[in-house]
Write an enzyme that holds these catalytic residues in place. Structure first.
Site, mmCIF file in Angstrom:
data_model
loop_
_atom_site.group_PDB
_atom_site.id
_atom_site.type_symbol
_atom_site.label_atom_id
_atom_site.label_comp_id
_atom_site.label_asym_id
_atom_site.label_seq_id
_atom_site.Cartn_x
_atom_site.Cartn_y
_atom_site.Cartn_z
ATOM 1 N N LYS A 183 0.325 28.334 8.675
ATOM 2 C CA LYS A 183 -0.814 28.582 7.794
ATOM 3 C C LYS A 183 -1.322 30.008 7.992
ATOM 4 C CE LYS A 183 -5.450 27.233 6.623
ATOM 5 N NZ LYS A 183 -6.589 26.368 6.755
ATOM 6 N N GLU A 189 4.106 30.892 18.977
ATOM 7 C CA GLU A 189 5.304 30.057 19.145
ATOM 8 C C GLU A 189 6.198 30.132 17.892
ATOM 9 O OE1 GLU A 189 2.174 29.204 19.732
ATOM 10 O OE2 GLU A 189 1.998 27.582 21.199
ATOM 11 N N GLY A 242 -4.696 22.919 8.384
ATOM 12 C CA GLY A 242 -3.344 22.843 8.934
ATOM 13 C C GLY A 242 -2.855 21.408 9.077
ATOM 14 N N ARG A 243 -3.713 20.523 9.590
ATOM 15 C CA ARG A 243 -3.265 19.139 9.797
ATOM 16 C C ARG A 243 -3.293 18.322 8.509
ATOM 17 N NH1 ARG A 243 -7.433 20.800 12.518
ATOM 18 N NH2 ARG A 243 -9.538 19.984 12.200
ATOM 19 N N GLU A 328 -7.671 16.459 16.926
ATOM 20 C CA GLU A 328 -8.038 17.836 16.578
ATOM 21 C C GLU A 328 -9.226 17.831 15.601
ATOM 22 O OE1 GLU A 328 -5.149 21.384 16.567
ATOM 23 O OE2 GLU A 328 -5.397 20.957 14.454
ATOM 24 N N HIS A 359 7.295 -3.560 26.528
ATOM 25 C CA HIS A 359 7.916 -3.674 27.847
ATOM 26 C C HIS A 359 7.532 -2.506 28.742
ATOM 27 C CE1 HIS A 359 10.351 -7.059 26.499
ATOM 28 N NE2 HIS A 359 10.301 -6.439 25.337
ATOM 29 N N LYS A 469 -5.261 29.853 23.906
ATOM 30 C CA LYS A 469 -4.415 30.873 23.256
ATOM 31 C C LYS A 469 -4.800 32.265 23.759
ATOM 32 C CE LYS A 469 -3.963 28.515 18.795
ATOM 33 N NZ LYS A 469 -4.307 28.524 17.388
HETATM 34 O O1 F6P Z 1 -3.660 25.685 17.541
HETATM 35 C C1 F6P Z 1 -3.953 24.674 16.637
HETATM 36 C C2 F6P Z 1 -3.473 25.017 15.274
HETATM 37 O O2 F6P Z 1 -4.262 25.992 14.711
HETATM 38 C C3 F6P Z 1 -3.413 23.789 14.388
HETATM 39 O O3 F6P Z 1 -4.618 23.489 13.803
HETATM 40 C C4 F6P Z 1 -2.357 24.164 13.417
HETATM 41 O O4 F6P Z 1 -1.846 23.059 12.730
HETATM 42 C C5 F6P Z 1 -1.353 24.811 14.343
HETATM 43 O O5 F6P Z 1 -2.133 25.482 15.301
HETATM 44 C C6 F6P Z 1 -0.408 25.771 13.713
HETATM 45 O O6 F6P Z 1 -1.089 26.806 13.091
HETATM 46 P P1 F6P Z 1 -0.374 27.684 11.996
HETATM 47 O O7 F6P Z 1 0.058 26.790 10.909
HETATM 48 O O8 F6P Z 1 -1.389 28.693 11.567
HETATM 49 O O9 F6P Z 1 0.813 28.334 12.658
#
Ligand code: F6P
Length: 496
Positions: A183, A189, A242-243, A328, A359, A469
């Site tokens: 987003k 990452e 994002g979610r 979140e 189990h 972060k």
């Molecule tokens: O660190 C949390 C977050 O901001 C989430 O809310 C989001 O889904 C994820 O990181 C990834 O963010 P982006 O889509 O901006 O890479």
């Protein structure tokens, strides 16, 4: 802030009493909508609790907030944003709906071009993204794309290179398209994984790796800066959280892998749930009643967690998906006006897959000291062609767990006794289809929203993830000094 005292002071009946006193309880507490049968009868909600919750809903202006969500008003005050995921499904704010349609059309056109060979020979799609930019597509593909996905699709989220190595091990770099999903287009990452994937493509003989990259983002400028051509950037509105973003271009792997018709069915299923949520009275409204039950257990009974068990292998990633959606969104300590909460917010969401979990962790559910509201999700129709006895056994085990949690059993030997009176909800879907999965996910989204409104919190920001972060950036920029002794020692031990 809501006042939970009225609720706390009510009579509380056991599940057995509730069933004994109302022969119609199952039908009263079961809602059938969009291919889902949601049975909440094994919760402790009785008429008194429902009235008290309705009063709290009124006090917290649930209907007004629902209207504001739908209208696209600013309901995320800390970021001064609306929350436009419903518009992606074609409902609510007209301008947002129209914009979503245009952007979805752009995604469709790019998919048609790829299908027609405009980007050469494509067999594999490598999607890199994390959190909301990975969990939704992963869930959709794992649930719906097991047999006849058009492309091999791998979704990599973790920055651990082992995840990437595993994902690409059977991919041909020359036949791979890279979808970079972020987003913000700033997530460490994801950008690192994107770079490594491009390096792998280059080493594998691709002369212009950037030319094989598609961006899925609400920040097209950053994607352009990264070097991705404008024609391969699929933007979405930054007011889609994002979610909540699998409904827009973050859903690209599902749209290309399952096909456009299936993808629109997912949206259609979600829209059916949206219509139910936005048009039904509070007392007939599945996400609202489910939120009442959530809050009953956290605010009145002190539950700290809630558990979700997918009794269908196709839905095994649902607990992971819901962890982000619920924790979140509602794992907050202040109200949306910034005042400290004097009650707990989101319970911890966890879960697993039935029958495996039976189990492993069910011992604690049946006999442990914690109260853990459980939720079982099963499908009437199996996702395989093995003998019907497999599916019958699966469903039998699922229903047996809810029955056992509720009934319990006494025994003179207390180690063998089951307290019973433990709550559960069972959601039975007709089948795991694009439409039913869309409806199921939308059901949870609205349930999270109702929880947030009644808790007086803002479910649409996530500042809690920022500090970690920042510190990670500081560590990589400034090295091991200036931190607490434990952190410095760990870094020395790892990096020296
Ligand atoms: O660190 C949390 C977050 O901001 C989430 O809310 C989001 O889904 C994820 O990181 C990834 O963010 P982006 O889509 O901006 O890479």
């Amino acid at each position: 802030m809501p006042n939970w005292n009225a609720l706390k002071s009510l009579n509380h009946h056991s599940l057995a009493e509730l069933f004994e006193s109302d022969s119609d309880r199952v039908s009263k507490m079961t809602i059938e909508i969009a291919g889902l049968r949601i049975d909440m009868s094994k919760t402790h909600l009785a008429d008194e609790q429902l009235s008290a919750f309705q009063a709290i809903a009124k006090e917290m202006d649930l209907l007004g907030k629902r209207e504001a969500l739908l209208a696209g008003a600013v309901i995320n005050p800390t970021e001064e944003r609306s929350a436009l995921h419903i518009a992606e499904r074609g409902l609510g704010n007209e301008q947002a709906v129209a914009e979503a349609k245009v952007l979805q059309g752009r995604m469709k056109a790019l998919i048609e071009a790829i299908d027609a060979g405009a980007m050469g020979d494509v067999e594999h799609i490598l999607h890199v993204g994390i959190g909301g930019s990975a969990l939704g597509p992963k869930l959709l593909m794992d649930a719906l794309g097991r047999e006849d996905a058009k492309y091999d699709i791998a979704i990599v989220s973790n920055v651990d290179g082992a995840a990437m190595a595993e994902a690409i091990k059977d991919f041909d770099p020359q036949k791979t398209l890279l979808a970079v999903a972020s987003k913000t287009f700033t997530t460490t990452e994801t950008l690192m994984n994107a770079q490594s994937a491009m390096d792998w493509m280059t080493e594998g003989g691709v002369s212009d790796a950037l030319g094989r990259v598609i961006a899925l983002t609400a920040n097209p400028e950053k994607a352009l800066e990264f070097g991705i051509d404008e024609s391969r950037i699929l933007p979405f509105n930054e007011n889609v959280g994002g979610r909540y973003s699998l409904w827009c271009s973050i859903g690209f792997p599902a749209a290309i892998g399952l096909g456009w018709d299936a993808y629109t069915e997912i949206l259609r299923g979600a829209a059916a749930m949206d219509a139910h949520f936005t048009n039904s009275d509070i007392i007939d409204n599945a996400p609202v009643l489910a939120a009442f039950a959530d809050l009953y257990y956290t605010q009145v009974k002190g539950a700290q967690t809630r558990a979700i068990f997918a009794y269908d292998e196709r839905l095994r990633l649902l607990p992971d998906y819901l962890q982000q959606l619920e924790m979140e969104s509602n794992g907050k300590s202040v109200t949306s006006k910034g005042e400290p909460l004097d009650y707990v917010s989101s319970p911890i969401t966890w879960g697993g897959v039935g029958t495996d979990a039976q189990h492993a962790v069910f011992q604690l559910l049946h006999q442990g000291t914690h109260l853990i509201p459980a939720e079982f999700i099963a499908s009437k129709t199996p996702g395989h062609d093995f003998a019907p006895i497999h599916h019958e056994t699966l469903l039998t085990h699922c229903f047996a767990q809810g029955a056992a949690l509720m009934a319990g059993r006494d025994n003179a030997d207390k180690a063998r006794a089951y307290q019973g009176n433990r709550p559960s909800v069972t959601i039975l879907v007709d089948d795991v289809t694009p439409a039913s999965l869309g409806a199921l996910i939308a059901y949870y989204e609205h349930r999270v929203f109702v929880n947030a409104v009644l808790l007086a919190i803002n479910p649409f920001d996530q500042y809690g993830v920022e500090l970690g972060k920042e510190i990670a950036k500081k560590i990589s920029n400034e090295g091991p000094s200036g931190f607490d002794p434990s952190t410095s020692a760990l870094m020395k031990a790892a990096f020296d």
